[in-house]
Design an enzyme around this catalytic site. Structure first.
Site, mmCIF file in Angstrom:
data_model
loop_
_atom_site.group_PDB
_atom_site.id
_atom_site.type_symbol
_atom_site.label_atom_id
_atom_site.label_comp_id
_atom_site.label_asym_id
_atom_site.label_seq_id
_atom_site.Cartn_x
_atom_site.Cartn_y
_atom_site.Cartn_z
ATOM 1 C CG ASN A 110 -11.013 9.176 11.345
ATOM 2 O OD1 ASN A 110 -10.745 10.354 11.165
ATOM 3 N ND2 ASN A 110 -10.087 8.250 11.285
ATOM 4 C CE LYS A 163 -5.601 8.843 12.390
ATOM 5 N NZ LYS A 163 -6.157 8.345 11.188
ATOM 6 C CD GLU A 187 -9.957 3.888 5.304
ATOM 7 O OE1 GLU A 187 -8.975 3.135 5.405
ATOM 8 O OE2 GLU A 187 -9.916 5.089 5.650
ATOM 9 C CG ASN A 225 -8.086 6.366 8.571
ATOM 10 O OD1 ASN A 225 -7.348 6.869 9.421
ATOM 11 N ND2 ASN A 225 -8.491 7.006 7.490
ATOM 12 N N GLY A 228 0.837 -1.196 0.000
ATOM 13 C CA GLY A 228 0.000 0.000 0.000
ATOM 14 C C GLY A 228 0.870 1.243 0.000
HETATM 15 O O1 PAF Z 1 -9.658 10.588 7.546
HETATM 16 C C1 PAF Z 1 -9.309 11.783 7.524
HETATM 17 O O2 PAF Z 1 -9.455 12.508 6.554
HETATM 18 C C2 PAF Z 1 -8.643 12.368 8.759
HETATM 19 O O3 PAF Z 1 -8.447 11.354 9.682
HETATM 20 C C3 PAF Z 1 -9.400 13.541 9.393
HETATM 21 C C4 PAF Z 1 -8.989 13.705 10.810
HETATM 22 C C5 PAF Z 1 -10.905 13.393 9.324
HETATM 23 C C6 PAF Z 1 -8.964 14.815 8.741
HETATM 24 O O4 PAF Z 1 -9.306 14.970 7.416
#
Ligand code: PAF
Length: 298
Positions: free
Chosen positions: A185, A181, A262, A97, A8
């Site tokens: 998100n 995070k 995602e 993510n 990736g």
């Molecule tokens: O996924 C994303 O884009 C980032 O983690 C965030 C924090 C939303 C900023 O654009």
């Protein structure tokens, strides 16, 4: 440690390659036929060549010491599975993510998996180069609840040795960072993707009730999972929206480009955890359904 294999090689892969390439040879596994390798990273107007190369078919797999996985969360399983049997001794580092893919990989390679999270800002320039748009902090740690074998501990030490250009730190438990995070998100990404907003537009009062409702559901799920999120989660979300005000979120970019998004590893993960704990998550589920409806046919 001599050889790193990236899977990736996108924006985050490029910045990690730049950091480690003076110390180890970076290779890339072609997990997709249409894979492109960024040629350079632009940092403060300086073009930094990236020295990674495609992994040749005829090299022995045992040369690989560590695999760095920086695919999208939904690509991890398909990208990693063909390599697992070839690499019984290699260590793994996963930076993606959401949650779910991290736990899956930890089960596939017990005691050999590191997790990572980064706030580095990097984006494609559209000409084969990457632009570093903001320096951040990159955290590494062992997969939660897992002891690392000696080789993986040693490799983790070597990954942490270079003091620049990135800032890397070790965390014994990365799960709280990944949960925070995930929480941020789960609010910013679906709202900006569905309504076509820049992150900063979420500061408008019209989104406040939605943000509060989502944060309240996320807090309930986190508590049911014995995870402690900050009490001021709404303010944390708004702080990230402010700090990234001009950005298009990754989910908005995916949706607008017609790519797979995602959502199943962000809101979907929280909905599944809520379901298992007997916690209702109607609003998180609504956003999961909405963004699932924007997935291209697979
Ligand atoms: O996924 C994303 O884009 C980032 O983690 C965030 C924090 C939303 C900023 O654009």
């Amino acid at each position: 440690m001599k050889n790193l294999l990236f899977i990736g090689p996108g924006a985050i892969g490029s910045v990690l390659c730049w950091h480690w390439q003076p110390h180890v040879k970076p290779w890339v596994f072609p997990h997709r036929p249409d894979m492109h390798l960024a040629t350079a990273l632009l940092d403060a107007d300086q073009s930094q060549p990236l020295h990674w190369q495609r992994w040749p078919d005829d090299r022995p797999w045992q040369d690989i010491d560590l695999v760095v996985v920086t695919t999208k969360a939904h690509q991890v399983m398909a990208a990693v599975t063909p390599l697992l049997d070839h690499l019984p001794q290699a260590s793994w580092l996963l930076c993606c993510n959401g949650l779910g893919a991290q736990q899956w990989l930890a089960q596939q390679a017990p005691n050999r998996v590191l997790w990572a999270s980064t706030t580095e800002g990097v984006r494609p320039m559209g000409d084969g180069r990457m632009q570093r748009s903001g320096s951040g902090l990159t955290l590494l740690g062992p997969a939660s609840g897992s002891a690392l074998n000696a080789a993986t501990q040693q490799r983790a030490q070597l990954l942490l040795e270079p003091k620049s250009p990135l800032t890397l730190e070790w965390r014994d438990d990365l799960l709280p960072t990944l949960w925070l995070k995930l929480a941020v998100n789960a609010v910013i990404n679906p709202l900006t993707a569905w309504h076509g907003l820049r992150n900063g537009e979420l500061l408008d009062a019209q989104w406040r009730t939605e943000i509060e409702t989502l944060c309240a559901e996320i807090q309930t799920v986190a508590r049911a999972c014995q995870q402690i999120l900050p009490n001021d989660l709404v303010e944390r979300v708004l702080a990230v929206a402010t700090a990234t005000a001009h950005n298009h979120s990754s989910m908005r970019l995916d949706v607008e480009a017609g790519r797979h998004n995602e959502i199943d590893f962000i809101n979907g993960y929280l909905v599944r955890q809520g379901y298992e704990a007997g916690v209702k998550t109607p609003r998180l589920a609504l956003w999961q359904q909405r963004l699932s409806s924007r997935q291209p046919p697979s």
